[in-house]
Design a protein around this motif. Structure first.
Motif, PDB file in Angstrom:
ATOM      1  N   PRO B  55       8.689  -3.608   0.093  1.00 50.73           N
ATOM      2  CA  PRO B  55       7.500  -4.176   0.758  1.00 50.73           C
ATOM      3  C   PRO B  55       7.269  -5.649   0.400  1.00 50.73           C
ATOM      4  O   PRO B  55       6.708  -6.391   1.205  1.00 50.73           O
ATOM      5  CB  PRO B  55       6.355  -3.306   0.244  1.00 50.73           C
ATOM      6  N   MET B  56       7.708  -6.069  -0.790  1.00 52.67           N
ATOM      7  CA  MET B  56       7.593  -7.492  -1.144  1.00 52.67           C
ATOM      8  C   MET B  56       8.524  -8.299  -0.229  1.00 52.67           C
ATOM      9  O   MET B  56       8.172  -9.378   0.245  1.00 52.67           O
ATOM     10  CB  MET B  56       7.955  -7.709  -2.615  1.00 52.67           C
ATOM     11  N   ALA B  59       6.872  -8.438   3.144  1.00 48.20           N
ATOM     12  CA  ALA B  59       5.753  -9.389   3.130  1.00 48.20           C
ATOM     13  C   ALA B  59       6.284 -10.823   3.116  1.00 48.20           C
ATOM     14  O   ALA B  59       5.720 -11.706   3.774  1.00 48.20           O
ATOM     15  CB  ALA B  59       4.845  -9.121   1.929  1.00 48.20           C
ATOM     16  N   ALA B  60       7.371 -11.054   2.371  1.00 53.03           N
ATOM     17  CA  ALA B  60       7.977 -12.401   2.360  1.00 53.03           C
ATOM     18  C   ALA B  60       8.409 -12.782   3.774  1.00 53.03           C
ATOM     19  O   ALA B  60       8.228 -13.927   4.212  1.00 53.03           O
ATOM     20  CB  ALA B  60       9.177 -12.438   1.407  1.00 53.03           C
TER      21      ALA B  60
END
Lengths: 249, 249
Positions: B55-56, B59-60
């Motif tokens: 998820p990071m 999101a990036a």
């Protein structure tokens, strides 16, 4: 010396009292009915760039958060702006306002007429959140503490002073009145919980000051281009461009 | 020379046929029932780091997307992993698997025992998506093209060979069988639409190769630490650590 939780919260609120953009002459002009239709349009066009960048800022934040719980709590901010199956979202609501003031929403969404100074300020905020500590990123979001008052003033002032203003065109602000308090309650608690040394309190306070600068400088650029002295920078929106009726013609 | 859409899709699929980590000996060991309980645990602990980072990564990606529509289409990936009000999400499902193999889920979620090599590979993927073009970022996600087969093989192999395997502990894989196809259909179409020159096709293909390297190198590190030669790097999980019963005791 590390401030108590109460002292530190008061310090953050004082930053808003001194530096939040509700003090900027452009807002007095806007809310008091002193803006020409074109000045309102210039504000709508430039402020759209901020709106459309805020979910990028929130995604940049989430891209650095290792905790699934914190990411999940933060995600509603993106939903509020980009929309969900049941909520058109803040960006579409802003484009309603664009239509109401006579602009072609596709032109506004293209961000073509946005001033470079607006982009520099807004992009600086997205980069700040990408590069600084999570504490500074959350602290920068705390200008939301001061937003409900400006939104309420704005709704009242626009409704009183401009024909385009009604429940539909101002739905962005009505919704932010509901959404912002939950975000800021979460963000304020997080900052107060995590700023537990003098160094961190200073970092958080400076981040909030930075964010007030981002907002203020957008209005300075707007005022200088479209009010006084009225020097529109090369490439930026010129009155008459991007109108809804021009598209139909 | 620019390839046709069909030729280019075949080229991408060939990358999976040659380099996807379903070819790695560790997966043959795992799916065939050849892993000791501790080898399964090492896989669960290290693969958690990938799960919690995805998820990071998404999101990036979203932090660089200017289009609210594209952000909104992409957001469901974060929801699939971090969860929603009605869906616990992939990360919590992975922790169910951790419990089923006897690990303390809090230990696994702390990522304390993850090997540095795992972190280097996974962090490189997050950084890749943050730094490269959007086309390369989407192309890198296309390993999902090859995932349904490995998930189906895994479910079958684990159910047949290990006592811990049941509908609850394997719910992560069951859900990915449903979620991945929609994501990859979107991603593949986007890449085929946007890779319209030879240069862009090469970039996209190299991005997909990069991603297969990220996956493969995680299994290499796992195999070398916990299978053969079995040299566990300093600081990484040692059998016996982080067990659920150790916490209760």
């Amino acid at each position: 010396m590390t401030q108590t939780r109460e002292e530190f919260e008061a310090r953050l609120r004082q930053i808003g009292a001194e530096r939040y953009h509700d003090k900027h002459p452009f807002h007095h002009l806007l809310h008091g009915g002193g803006c020409t239709p074109d000045q309102v349009r210039a504000w709508v066009i430039n402020r759209y760039y901020y709106q459309h960048s805020i979910p990028m800022k929130d995604a940049a934040f989430m891209s650095r958060v290792e905790s699934p719980d914190l990411r999940r709590a933060w995600r509603s901010r993106i939903e509020d702006h980009d929309g969900t199956d049941t909520n058109p979202g803040g960006i579409k609501r802003w484009l309603k306002l664009a239509e109401a003031v006579g602009l072609d929403p596709d032109y506004v969404a293209s961000t073509e007429g946005v001033m470079p100074a607006t982009k520099f300020a807004v992009d600086a905020y997205v980069r700040f959140v990408r590069d600084k500590t999570l504490l500074e990123a959350v602290a920068a979001s705390l200008t939301e503490l001061f937003a409900p008052k400006i939104h309420a003033d704005r709704i009242q002032g626009l409704l009183k002073n401009y024909d385009f203003a009604d429940d539909s065109s101002l739905s962005y602000f009505q919704n932010r009145l509901k959404e912002a308090p939950k975000d800021v309650a979460f963000g304020l608690k997080w900052v107060l919980d995590h700023a537990d040394t003098q160094e961190k309190q200073d970092m958080a306070a400076n981040a909030l000051i930075f964010k007030t600068d981002v907002l203020w400088s957008q209005l300075d650029a707007l005022h200088s281009a479209y009010v006084e002295p009225g020097r529109i920078p090369p490439g930026a929106w010129q009155p008459g461009q991007g109108m809804a009726n021009a598209k139909a013609a």
